[in-house]
Write a protein that holds these residues in place. Structure first.
Motif, PDB file in Angstrom:
ATOM      1  N   LYS A  42       0.914  -1.287  -0.001  1.00  0.00           N
ATOM      2  CA  LYS A  42       0.047   0.021  -0.124  1.00  0.00           C
ATOM      3  C   LYS A  42       0.827   1.316   0.075  1.00  0.00           C
ATOM      4  O   LYS A  42       1.732   1.319   0.808  1.00  0.00           O
ATOM      5  CB  LYS A  42      -0.785   0.048   1.281  1.00  0.00           C
ATOM      6  CG  LYS A  42      -2.125  -1.058   1.270  1.00  0.00           C
ATOM      7  CD  LYS A  42      -3.154  -0.808   2.272  1.00  0.00           C
ATOM      8  CE  LYS A  42      -4.256  -1.759   2.207  1.00  0.00           C
ATOM      9  NZ  LYS A  42      -5.039  -1.449   3.161  1.00  0.00           N
ATOM     10  N   LYS A  72       1.997  -1.295 -10.829  1.00  0.00           N
ATOM     11  CA  LYS A  72       2.634  -0.139 -11.174  1.00  0.00           C
ATOM     12  C   LYS A  72       4.167  -0.666 -11.407  1.00  0.00           C
ATOM     13  O   LYS A  72       4.521  -1.698 -11.060  1.00  0.00           O
ATOM     14  CB  LYS A  72       2.826   1.177  -9.903  1.00  0.00           C
ATOM     15  CG  LYS A  72       1.234   1.325  -9.507  1.00  0.00           C
ATOM     16  CD  LYS A  72       1.388   2.375  -8.561  1.00  0.00           C
ATOM     17  CE  LYS A  72       1.776   3.759  -9.133  1.00  0.00           C
ATOM     18  NZ  LYS A  72       0.652   4.531  -9.945  1.00  0.00           N
ATOM     19  N   MET A  78       3.284   7.795  -8.077  1.00  0.00           N
ATOM     20  CA  MET A  78       2.257   7.086  -7.152  1.00  0.00           C
ATOM     21  C   MET A  78       1.959   8.107  -6.383  1.00  0.00           C
ATOM     22  O   MET A  78       2.356   9.066  -5.982  1.00  0.00           O
ATOM     23  CB  MET A  78       3.274   6.198  -6.156  1.00  0.00           C
ATOM     24  CG  MET A  78       4.245   6.880  -5.434  1.00  0.00           C
ATOM     25  SD  MET A  78       5.404   5.367  -4.467  1.00  0.00           S
ATOM     26  CE  MET A  78       6.341   6.541  -3.238  1.00  0.00           C
ATOM     27  N   GLU A  82      -3.035   4.056  -3.448  1.00  0.00           N
ATOM     28  CA  GLU A  82      -2.867   3.235  -4.505  1.00  0.00           C
ATOM     29  C   GLU A  82      -2.140   1.914  -3.972  1.00  0.00           C
ATOM     30  O   GLU A  82      -1.152   1.862  -2.875  1.00  0.00           O
ATOM     31  CB  GLU A  82      -1.962   3.713  -5.878  1.00  0.00           C
ATOM     32  CG  GLU A  82      -2.695   4.764  -6.361  1.00  0.00           C
ATOM     33  CD  GLU A  82      -1.712   5.413  -7.507  1.00  0.00           C
ATOM     34  OE1 GLU A  82      -2.653   5.881  -8.778  1.00  0.00           O
ATOM     35  OE2 GLU A  82      -0.695   5.654  -7.305  1.00  0.00           O
TER      36      GLU A  82
END
Length: 282
Positions: A42, A72, A78, A82
């Motif tokens: 996370k 990703k 970022m 996400e």
């Protein structure tokens, strides 16, 4: 320079040995060896993501059957909230590898993020940002990879892949001409093809470098922007140029405006702040 698989494997082996010691007794004590699980990384802070390749390598080092699913990639922007990847493996692997993965990714993402800020500021100019050897012992491989991911340019990896004659080398050798002449002889005698860089402190030093005809890059250390312009007028493309010393994100544009080829800044590594990431069970 991309990550060398052999060097990365050696780093992971050493780092895990440091952390695990005689055993991950917390995990061994309460989790059956046969248990499998899934976790996700996370993102808790905005920035530039770095360390995905490293994370996958750590988990696979511990469990060859691990299923690593990237959401990703290294270098991506970022945002908080996400998820960077999911990992399915033995629970022992997830728990034992968690801290090493987070330590690497948090540090690398912080460096990539700060480097990216420098790169963005330099975009309108010819000048490129370089890292230095001012790195954390035994972590240089990943810190320099983070610089590359952030858009920066790697300087020499260590003492072995480029000649850099700094002030102390020059002083102990008796001067720039002597230091360069001995270096050229050494390289020829040992059949080494290495670029030669010399640190200069004055315009007279610059003239001496040029007079040798053997210097590939001239470092202009602690020059003011005006002094830098004078030096560049002398050099006129006869060697690559690198400015260093006292250059920050706040004043870097004034140095880039001179047209210098490179600016080296240890700060992109040692001033970087680790970003907040966490590995959570799913």
């Amino acid at each position: 320079m991309a990550l060398d698989p052999t060097a990365l494997s050696a780093f992971i082996t050493s780092a895990l040995a440091e952390d695990i010691g005689s055993g991950d007794h917390s995990t061994l004590a309460c989790i059956p060896a046969s248990a499998r699980g899934k976790a996700q990384l996370k993102i808790k802070e905005d920035g530039i993501l770095a360390g995905m390749e490293v994370a996958e390598a750590i988990f696979r080092h511990l469990d060859a059957s691990a299923i690593f699913t990237p959401l990703k990639k290294d270098g991506d922007t970022m945002q908080k909230g996400e998820v960077a990847f999911t990992i399915e493996a033995s629970v022992h692997t997830l728990l034992t590898g968690e801290r090493l993965v987070l330590n690497c990714m948090q540090r690398m993402s912080g460096i990539a993020t700060l480097t990216h800020q420098y790169v963005q500021v330099l975009k309108p100019y010819h000048t490129r940002i370089l890292d230095t050897r001012k790195t954390t012992p035994n972590f240089r491989l990943l810190e320099k990879e983070a610089v590359r991911i952030g858009g920066g340019t790697n300087h020499r990896m260590g003492l072995y892949d480029m000649i850099m004659l700094k002030d102390n080398h020059v002083d102990f050798a008796g001067g720039i001409p002597q230091a360069v002449a001995r270096t050229v002889e050494y390289l020829q005698a040992h059949h080494l093809d290495l670029k030669i860089e010399v640190e200069t402190r004055t315009l007279e030093d610059v003239k001496q470098c040029l007079a040798t005809g053997k210097v590939d890059r001239i470092m202009l250390d602690n020059y003011t922007p005006d002094q830098l312009r004078e030096a560049l007028q002398l050099i006129k493309g006869q060697a690559e140029t690198e400015a260093s010393g006292g250059i920050t994100l706040e004043n870097i544009v004034t140095y880039a405006q001179t047209g210098v080829d490179y600016i080296s800044a240890g700060a992109i590594i040692h001033h970087a702040v680790s970003l907040d990431l966490s590995l959570k069970a799913m």
